[in-house]
Motif scaffolding. Sequence first.
Motif, PDB file in Angstrom:
ATOM      1  N   UNK A 203     -24.434 -63.704  87.221  1.00  0.00           N
ATOM      2  CA  UNK A 203     -23.821 -64.094  88.495  1.00  0.00           C
ATOM      3  C   UNK A 203     -22.568 -64.937  88.294  1.00  0.00           C
ATOM      4  N   UNK A 204     -22.351 -65.388  87.050  1.00  0.00           N
ATOM      5  CA  UNK A 204     -21.129 -66.144  86.771  1.00  0.00           C
ATOM      6  C   UNK A 204     -21.318 -67.639  86.649  1.00  0.00           C
ATOM      7  N   UNK A 205     -22.531 -68.076  86.277  1.00  0.00           N
ATOM      8  CA  UNK A 205     -22.761 -69.515  86.092  1.00  0.00           C
ATOM      9  C   UNK A 205     -21.954 -70.036  84.901  1.00  0.00           C
ATOM     10  N   UNK A 206     -21.452 -71.270  85.045  1.00  0.00           N
ATOM     11  CA  UNK A 206     -20.781 -71.930  83.919  1.00  0.00           C
ATOM     12  C   UNK A 206     -21.771 -72.728  83.081  1.00  0.00           C
ATOM     13  N   UNK A 207     -22.855 -73.147  83.726  1.00  0.00           N
ATOM     14  CA  UNK A 207     -23.922 -73.825  82.983  1.00  0.00           C
ATOM     15  C   UNK A 207     -25.234 -73.619  83.705  1.00  0.00           C
ATOM     16  N   UNK A 208     -26.327 -73.834  82.966  1.00  0.00           N
ATOM     17  CA  UNK A 208     -27.665 -73.769  83.550  1.00  0.00           C
ATOM     18  C   UNK A 208     -28.277 -75.165  83.544  1.00  0.00           C
ATOM     19  N   UNK A 209     -28.956 -75.510  84.625  1.00  0.00           N
ATOM     20  CA  UNK A 209     -29.773 -76.722  84.663  1.00  0.00           C
ATOM     21  C   UNK A 209     -31.210 -76.273  84.462  1.00  0.00           C
TER      22      UNK A 209
ATOM     23  N   UNK B 294     -16.363 -75.036  88.912  1.00  0.00           N
ATOM     24  CA  UNK B 294     -17.566 -75.023  88.069  1.00  0.00           C
ATOM     25  C   UNK B 294     -18.778 -74.582  88.899  1.00  0.00           C
ATOM     26  N   UNK B 295     -19.548 -73.652  88.351  1.00  0.00           N
ATOM     27  CA  UNK B 295     -20.794 -73.220  89.005  1.00  0.00           C
ATOM     28  C   UNK B 295     -21.981 -73.514  88.088  1.00  0.00           C
ATOM     29  N   UNK B 296     -22.888 -74.347  88.586  1.00  0.00           N
ATOM     30  CA  UNK B 296     -24.134 -74.633  87.878  1.00  0.00           C
ATOM     31  C   UNK B 296     -25.286 -74.005  88.623  1.00  0.00           C
ATOM     32  N   UNK B 297     -26.250 -73.468  87.893  1.00  0.00           N
ATOM     33  CA  UNK B 297     -27.409 -72.813  88.506  1.00  0.00           C
ATOM     34  C   UNK B 297     -28.684 -73.325  87.826  1.00  0.00           C
ATOM     35  N   UNK B 298     -29.688 -73.667  88.628  1.00  0.00           N
ATOM     36  CA  UNK B 298     -30.983 -74.070  88.071  1.00  0.00           C
ATOM     37  C   UNK B 298     -31.735 -72.827  87.612  1.00  0.00           C
ATOM     38  N   UNK B 299     -32.336 -72.893  86.433  1.00  0.00           N
ATOM     39  CA  UNK B 299     -33.126 -71.765  85.915  1.00  0.00           C
ATOM     40  C   UNK B 299     -34.383 -72.315  85.249  1.00  0.00           C
TER      41      UNK B 299
ATOM     42  N   UNK C 240     -35.664 -64.891  82.617  1.00  0.00           N
ATOM     43  CA  UNK C 240     -35.195 -63.961  83.649  1.00  0.00           C
ATOM     44  C   UNK C 240     -34.178 -64.628  84.594  1.00  0.00           C
ATOM     45  N   UNK C 241     -34.526 -65.810  85.070  1.00  0.00           N
ATOM     46  CA  UNK C 241     -33.602 -66.521  85.964  1.00  0.00           C
ATOM     47  C   UNK C 241     -32.328 -66.897  85.234  1.00  0.00           C
ATOM     48  N   UNK C 242     -32.461 -67.260  83.969  1.00  0.00           N
ATOM     49  CA  UNK C 242     -31.286 -67.649  83.186  1.00  0.00           C
ATOM     50  C   UNK C 242     -30.332 -66.467  83.022  1.00  0.00           C
ATOM     51  N   UNK C 243     -30.885 -65.302  82.703  1.00  0.00           N
ATOM     52  CA  UNK C 243     -30.032 -64.119  82.513  1.00  0.00           C
ATOM     53  C   UNK C 243     -29.344 -63.723  83.815  1.00  0.00           C
ATOM     54  N   UNK C 244     -30.082 -63.807  84.921  1.00  0.00           N
ATOM     55  CA  UNK C 244     -29.490 -63.473  86.228  1.00  0.00           C
ATOM     56  C   UNK C 244     -28.356 -64.449  86.557  1.00  0.00           C
ATOM     57  N   UNK C 245     -28.553 -65.713  86.234  1.00  0.00           N
ATOM     58  CA  UNK C 245     -27.524 -66.722  86.514  1.00  0.00           C
ATOM     59  C   UNK C 245     -26.273 -66.467  85.674  1.00  0.00           C
ATOM     60  N   UNK C 246     -26.475 -66.089  84.425  1.00  0.00           N
ATOM     61  CA  UNK C 246     -25.330 -65.764  83.556  1.00  0.00           C
ATOM     62  C   UNK C 246     -24.557 -64.598  84.164  1.00  0.00           C
TER      63      UNK C 246
END
Length: 222
Positions: free
Chosen positions: A130-136, A113-118, A122-128
Amino acid sequence: MARIASGDMKERLAVYFIMGSQNSERPAADVLKEALDGGVTLFQFREKGQGALKGADKEALARQLQHLCRAYGVPFIVNDDVELALAIDADGVHVGQDDEDARCVREKIGDKILGVSAHNVEEAMAAVDAGADYLGVGPIYPTSSKEDAKEAQGPDVLRRLREAGITIPIVAIGGITAANAKTVVEAGADGVSVISAIASAPSPPTGAAAALAEAVRAARTR
Ligand code: TZP
Ligand code: MG
């Protein structure tokens, strides 16, 4: 092992408890066990800030808490420390914008599982990407649990992300309690992520965790 399905991830984010030894005067394992009894659905080991353990001591505590999570069937996520996550075969890693690049982390951890803070679209789209499974996403409300926390954004940031077409699982963070959990779920979060609402709750925090679980459950079925 395949990547976690989005629907399963959303379920898992309902009550996401984050803690390190610095967040409670009581033994972390005691707090976590009582929180798991109350219905925590996902756990993040976040050992940082003043007094945080390092090296072998940090790894020993991680293993102890991971063992507890396994007994409850709750995935164990490590904050920031990819090497520790791989060394103990954790279920996932969470990284912020100032940490190791999410795409590199995804390459290192495979299907974990990969979680990324956004904090914005813009940060949310980049995280998606990059392969994030969820956003914090947060801080939604003011928090005293993160030394370098940005300004609180309010629940509208969740609405903006959903309106911009972000469909991956989102967990809201920062100043969340059982009293405002409904507001953030209605704004677009799949669940709530908390430190103090559980770690600083009157002992035992079982009831605090259960109240969060009930608030999210009720908000989801509306
Ligand atoms: N990231 C954004 S706010 C926060 C983190 C780790 C701290 C959340 O703690 P609390 O006590 O639930 O406000
Ligand atoms: Mg970080």
